[in-house]
Design an enzyme around this catalytic site. Structure first.
Site, PDB file in Angstrom:
ATOM      1  N   ASP A   2       0.851  -1.193   0.000  1.00 58.02           N
ATOM      2  CA  ASP A   2       0.000   0.000   0.000  1.00 58.02           C
ATOM      3  C   ASP A   2       0.885   1.240   0.000  1.00 58.02           C
ATOM      4  O   ASP A   2       1.774   1.371   0.849  1.00 58.02           O
ATOM      5  CB  ASP A   2      -0.898   0.022   1.241  1.00 58.02           C
ATOM      6  N   ASP A  53     -10.950  14.328   2.580  1.00 56.25           N
ATOM      7  CA  ASP A  53     -11.406  13.132   3.302  1.00 56.25           C
ATOM      8  C   ASP A  53     -11.563  11.931   2.385  1.00 56.25           C
ATOM      9  O   ASP A  53     -12.014  10.870   2.806  1.00 56.25           O
ATOM     10  CB  ASP A  53     -12.776  13.408   3.970  1.00 56.25           C
ATOM     11  N   ASN A  54     -11.240  12.094   1.125  1.00 56.21           N
ATOM     12  CA  ASN A  54     -11.455  11.015   0.151  1.00 56.21           C
ATOM     13  C   ASN A  54     -10.184  10.250  -0.171  1.00 56.21           C
ATOM     14  O   ASN A  54      -9.089  10.803  -0.120  1.00 56.21           O
ATOM     15  CB  ASN A  54     -12.029  11.585  -1.152  1.00 56.21           C
ATOM     16  N   GLN A  73     -20.161   9.768  13.467  1.00 54.91           N
ATOM     17  CA  GLN A  73     -19.834   9.776  12.037  1.00 54.91           C
ATOM     18  C   GLN A  73     -18.624  10.670  11.730  1.00 54.91           C
ATOM     19  O   GLN A  73     -17.859  10.404  10.815  1.00 54.91           O
ATOM     20  CB  GLN A  73     -21.043  10.231  11.204  1.00 54.91           C
ATOM     21  N   ASP A  75     -11.509  -6.104   6.518  1.00 57.48           N
ATOM     22  CA  ASP A  75     -10.279  -6.859   6.813  1.00 57.48           C
ATOM     23  C   ASP A  75      -9.977  -6.809   8.312  1.00 57.48           C
ATOM     24  O   ASP A  75      -9.545  -7.791   8.909  1.00 57.48           O
ATOM     25  CB  ASP A  75      -9.075  -6.261   6.061  1.00 57.48           C
TER      26      ASP A  75
END
Length: 348
Positions: free
Chosen positions: A24, A136-137, A292, A303
């Site tokens: 990653d 935030d994406n 949230q 995972d």
């Protein structure tokens, strides 16, 4: 009731995982970068030819973070983190390249105290997953590359590697690996069943049930624990003609599919995001409450849930306790970017 964990009594290599290892690579990028490669701010795609340069450009242009990734490797890494000691409770097999990213991946698996035994080949580069962060994406671009090249006869069948399989008591493989080496999954699953050990499989994504139904159903009689989320469960039910979209009903029907080892009843565990987790003997388990606003990134939640679950399972805890550990791990992961965690868990 407080459960005292006795993980120090565990042996190395008790938990075995096999799957697609990915390095990653995450970095903060701008909108121009997304546009250049035709990426959506929250997309998840497989790399195409036009993304070939993306990985190098990401590393050259930005401050990047590296982590050992890929679905199964994430889960065994989290199980090891939950257990802390001894190191190397978890073994992991998968294929990487003989390149710089492969060396970084080895180092990262080592830092996570996972006993990774990679099959290294030089035809394809190490698999990578770029996480392009904007605000935030996160836009994920996965290039499986070497992960697709795992060869049973060149790795799993070697005596020194198969001995590690035999040492394990609990096995877990994400469904994604059905696209790579179903014969490897079948060999491990059959070993677990013949020796009354626990074999866990994940439905992983709707496309697995749709396009890899044949190998999935070939291995299903050997599955002691089946994991999935509500979308994957619904697709699975549709492919098998269950005639219901009720998740609890799907879990029950899945539990009753033919099974080789009749000494253990199959357990089916379906997560539903913030809604209750469904598990057979059909019970609903509420997830931990979270504001949230505290949710940073839900990508690794599934995972992480499995990793937490496995950490309790290898200690022979009850289903309730396994799910509690799974909910805890998922709750930690969704507050952070990527499938990362603090130094120690705060789980009692």
């Amino acid at each position: 009731m407080q459960v005292c964990y006795k993980s120090e009594n565990l042996l190395e290599n008790t938990l075995f995982g096999m799957g697609n290892p990915l390095l990653d690579i995450s970095a903060v990028v701008d909108k121009d970068f997304l546009d250049k490669y035709g990426l959506q701010p929250n997309g998840v795609i497989l790399a195409e030819d036009k993304h070939k340069e993306l990985f190098d450009e990401l590393v050259q242009r930005n401050k990047v973070e590296y982590h050992a990734g890929g679905s199964t490797q994430n889960s065994v890494k989290i199980a090891q983190w939950m257990l802390q000691k001894p190191h190397k409770v978890a073994t992991f097999f998968g294929c990487i390249g003989t390149d710089r990213f492969g060396e970084i991946l080895k180092k990262k698996a080592d830092e996570a105290h996972v006993d990774a035994h990679y099959y290294q080949q030089n035809e394809e580069p190490t698999g990578t997953c770029a996480a392009c962060i904007t605000g935030d994406n996160r836009s994920l671009v996965a290039n499986l590359a070497a992960a697709n090249c795992y060869k049973k006869e060149k790795h799993l069948d070697l005596d020194s590697n198969w001995e590690l399989v035999e040492k394990a008591k609990v096995y877990y493989i994400a469904g994604f690996f059905l696209t790579v080496s179903p014969e490897s999954i079948f060999k491990v699953a059959k070993h677990a069943s013949d020796n009354n050990k626990i074999f866990g499989l994940n439905l992983s994504a709707p496309f697995i049930s749709q396009f890899f139904k044949e190998p999935l159903m070939k291995v299903m009689p050997y599955v002691d624990i089946l994991f999935g989320n509500e979308t994957e469960a619904a697709t699975f039910a549709k492919e098998l003609g269950f005639g219901t979209d009720d998740i609890a009903e799907i879990a029950k029907k899945t539990q009753n599919l033919p099974k080789e080892n009749t000494k253990r009843q199959r357990i089916v565990v379906f997560t539903q995001g913030k809604d209750d987790t469904v598990a057979t003997k059909v019970t609903m388990f509420p997830v931990l409450d979270i504001d949230q606003n505290d949710i940073v990134d839900t990508n690794g939640a599934g995972d992480a849930f499995v990793g937490g679950f496995l950490s309790a399972l290898v200690q022979e805890h009850s289903l309730e306790e396994c799910i509690r550990a799974g909910h805890y791990a998922a709750n930690v992961i969704i507050r952070r970017v990527g499938c990362t965690f603090p130094e120690k868990p705060d789980f009692h």
